[in-house]
Design an enzyme around this catalytic site. Structure first.
Site, PDB file in Angstrom:
ATOM      1  N   VAL A  87       0.761  -1.241  -0.069  1.00 40.96           N
ATOM      2  CA  VAL A  87       0.029   0.010   0.133  1.00 40.96           C
ATOM      3  C   VAL A  87       0.831   1.354   0.114  1.00 40.96           C
ATOM      4  CG1 VAL A  87      -1.542   1.307   1.263  1.00 40.96           C
ATOM      5  CG2 VAL A  87      -1.963  -1.137   1.229  1.00 40.96           C
ATOM      6  N   GLU A 178      11.206 -12.901  27.294  1.00 39.09           N
ATOM      7  CA  GLU A 178      11.125 -14.109  26.318  1.00 39.09           C
ATOM      8  C   GLU A 178      12.312 -14.564  25.702  1.00 39.09           C
ATOM      9  OE1 GLU A 178       6.212 -14.533  26.038  1.00 39.09           O
ATOM     10  OE2 GLU A 178       7.413 -13.591  24.167  1.00 39.09           O
ATOM     11  N   ALA A 323      -2.410  -9.771  20.581  1.00 34.01           N
ATOM     12  CA  ALA A 323      -3.293 -10.485  19.671  1.00 34.01           C
ATOM     13  C   ALA A 323      -4.733 -10.463  20.011  1.00 34.01           C
ATOM     14  CB  ALA A 323      -2.711 -11.900  19.494  1.00 34.01           C
TER      15      ALA A 323
END
Lengths: 439, 439
Positions: A87, A178, A323
């Protein structure tokens, strides 16, 4: 052919979705039965399961384990078509999205383009400390981490060896925590038998956080538990430490510096372009300020969701960039559009339902915050594992992914431990920059 | 540290193996119990299962399914150490291998560096028609094949669309045959539902062979069966056709040309460097001529095995450049060295035992030649599958690989169908060449 796009969709309402992340996919799927034509535009051909990206970076999983071709996800949704394209601009007046080589007209536009990592104006740090947002980032980090051990094995001086075995992660959010935990286990457990001249367990892993604690989004007690778990894995945690510079030799901060060949950036994110594209108000990170129904102020048919938008939540906090939030927003917008098609009245504003926060520290520890319930340790870890498997359901072959993921994760498999790309020699010959390729 | 390599191995005989392909791995493993120190040097950190490389190129498998870190293979063989480094020269008088940044001394040297594809002096064809030898090649071919369909979906003219849906494979050997069959099935079966504006089944797949039949190494009747099977899959087979030029627009040959965006090279291989490094006699492909015991003439302690050597077989043929041959040669050299350690006399020359030839055509057809027994069709295919699974045994997690391989292969999974690397925009910004990155 350009006109073909328009013609094909002429009769029915055209819903164009920019970005095939959690938000965009959720919106498109929720419109499956709607009498509209959905076009999903993404510059990649795959949907990326970002929560597990760090496991590709530490060679626990392969790119194909956490990425699914978008076309595959929608091959059986006949009202959805997928365009792989960049885009370049959005024309709000003409209601057209300008892509490389073509234009796509829309009646309703859902902008779900996500965020990318930000170096807070120090973009020259990028080549030294890659972030972790794209699949390419993960394979580049994987290449650097694995190659660092290889180079340490053939180091000619002790200093050189030390530097090559030092890994600095900047940013104490979930990604940094993490990554630090995974690298520690990679070095101290998974690879301990693989070398003859070095001992990977000598690796030094440092996690640097500017704030006074890790996992700011979590309650303080869980931050402490996370830090304790990391230190148990042999990670050095440095809070209240603001990085001043990052270069090839290492990381420097007020009062010191660390010589490190491998640096990883997990400190911040930003939303590029959208402010200009939409002529919209944004916060400092570039996230678009939207109405309570997630529409762009002044444009009832333009929605901004997921990491790309700034949505107030509670206690002065915004809806977090995770999410589940993006999925909820995608589903909300789809239901709002369905409601409009039915001539419905002004809908309820979007309300975020927070399922909780989860972060994993290595293989068998995690911290979880479900409001009243706060967990840490093995129980939290299994919750975390379950949550991810749950997410994976709905993509193709979840069982196979789960098998692969669990087996890799539990048995320290080495299958994914590949140093991608050209050999050092080939890279030199090509004058190759530090960027490498994903998947 | 350089001296450390020598010191560590001072007392025991030093066996250095160049290349961790089938030959090098087999030799090193066969020396597991021997009172020697084995050093495997490879510029990559993984062993590649080349027979399945074409399945990565057609997105049936992921790189991690066919590549295993060398260190993992030898992590429990204490007399073996692995160095990831580029070999730059071999000093036969000083008995030293010169690598990037270090030298490695040897008492016995096993050269198993393999072959790479050759454009017969037309190296400018490489950028237009990548070959299929390295993992990078496979992911680059995968990227081009998948991206061609994406570009066809957004083509603005019919000619453009046709060109983007035309795939030309040059070379009718096993690689070319297997690629053509796999691309045909990818287009005609696996992706048939994925697009809205094009029909992948319109894809045109052309296999060009200069000789008068496919699979020259096979008996003629199997060549015919292979061609029939390919044509059944919709592949156009052109034999007796010598390619004259390859450029961005397509492939030209005497009497015509084909406009094709995607070209794949499977026509020939060559062995680089070795002739100079070893001051040895080679054939036109650069393969080193060796003694019957695979030693380099004039150097009893230097062996050349696998694709890198020219070893006479029968009927004026050489030992074929296939995995089983390389493994047999590796094991033979190891046993010869063991024999010497025991003060054994001059050993029997190497004798190649030919297990047969197998080639697959798409998912359910194959041709097999076991001398007296010649098979084709489904039976041959299952034999072929069994042979590969059999090969996979002995690497880590064969079951998982087998599950993944079979499920991908039988169910047309889409997990591996990722277009790797940077987006076209990013590639332009980086002035990126056509090379992309593997794994």
């Amino acid at each position: 052919m350009r006109s073909e796009v328009v013609d094909k969709m002429g009769e029915r309402r055209k819903v164009v979705i920019l970005g095939a992340g959690f938000g965009g996919i959720a919106a498109a799927k929720a419109l499956k039965a709607a009498p509209v034509d959905v076009t999903i535009i993404d510059r990649r051909n795959y949907h990326l399961f970002q929560p597990l990206l760090y496991q590709v970076a530490t060679a626990d999983l392969s790119p194909a384990n956490i990425a699914w071709p978008i076309r595959g996800i929608f091959s059986r949704q006949d009202n959805a078509s997928v365009l792989m394209s960049d885009v370049q601009a959005i024309d709000l007046d003409a209601q057209v999205v300008r892509c490389a080589g073509m234009e796509v007209a829309y009646d309703d536009l859902i902008v779900a383009t996500g965020a990318r990592h930000s170096y807070f104006g120090n973009d020259h740090w990028a080549e030294h400390a890659p972030g972790l947002k794209r699949l390419n980032d993960a394979t580049e980090v994987r290449r650097r981490v694995l190659y660092a051990f290889e180079r340490a094995e053939v180091a000619e001086t002790v200093e050189e060896q030390k530097k090559r075995l030092t890994f600095v992660i900047i940013g104490g959010g979930p990604t940094g925590v993490e990554m630090a935990g995974s690298i520690a286990e990679l070095a101290h457990v998974a690879m301990r038998r693989d070398f003859r001249r070095i001992s990977p367990s000598d690796a030094r892993i440092v996690l640097i956080e500017a704030g006074d604690r890790l996992l700011k989004a979590f309650p303080p007690e869980l931050s402490d538990k996370a830090q304790a778990a990391l230190e148990k894995l042999g990670v050095e945690v440095m809070t209240d430490t603001r990085v001043q510079d990052i270069d090839a030799d290492g990381v420097s901060f007020e009062g010191g510096q660390i010589a490190a060949e491998t640096k990883i950036w997990g400190a911040g994110v930003e939303v590029p372009y959208l402010g200009d594209w939409l002529g919209a108000e944004t916060d400092r990170a570039g996230r678009v300020v939207v109405n309570p129904d997630l529409t762009l102020p002044g444009h009832d048919s333009v929605f901004v969701i997921g990491d790309a938008s700034k949505v107030p939540w509670r206690d002065g906090l915004d809806v977090p960039g995770i999410a589940p939030a993006a999925k909820q927003e995608g589903k909300y917008v789809a239901s709002l559009l369905l409601d409009r098609l039915r001539g419905g009245s002004r809908p309820q504003p979007f309300v975020y339902r927070h399922a909780g926060n989860l972060a994993t520290i290595g293989r068998h520890a995690a911290v979880a915050d479900f409001g009243r319930i706060k967990l840490s340790g093995a129980v939290a870890w299994f919750l975390w594992g379950g949550a991810h498997i749950y997410f994976l359901i709905g993509v193709r072959r979840p069982l196979l992914v789960a098998i692969n993921w669990f087996s890799s994760y539990m048995f320290h498999s080495k299958g994914a431990r590949l140093i991608s790309g050209l050999t050092p020699k080939e890279r030199r010959q090509k004058g190759e920059d530090t960027e490498t390729r994903g998947a």
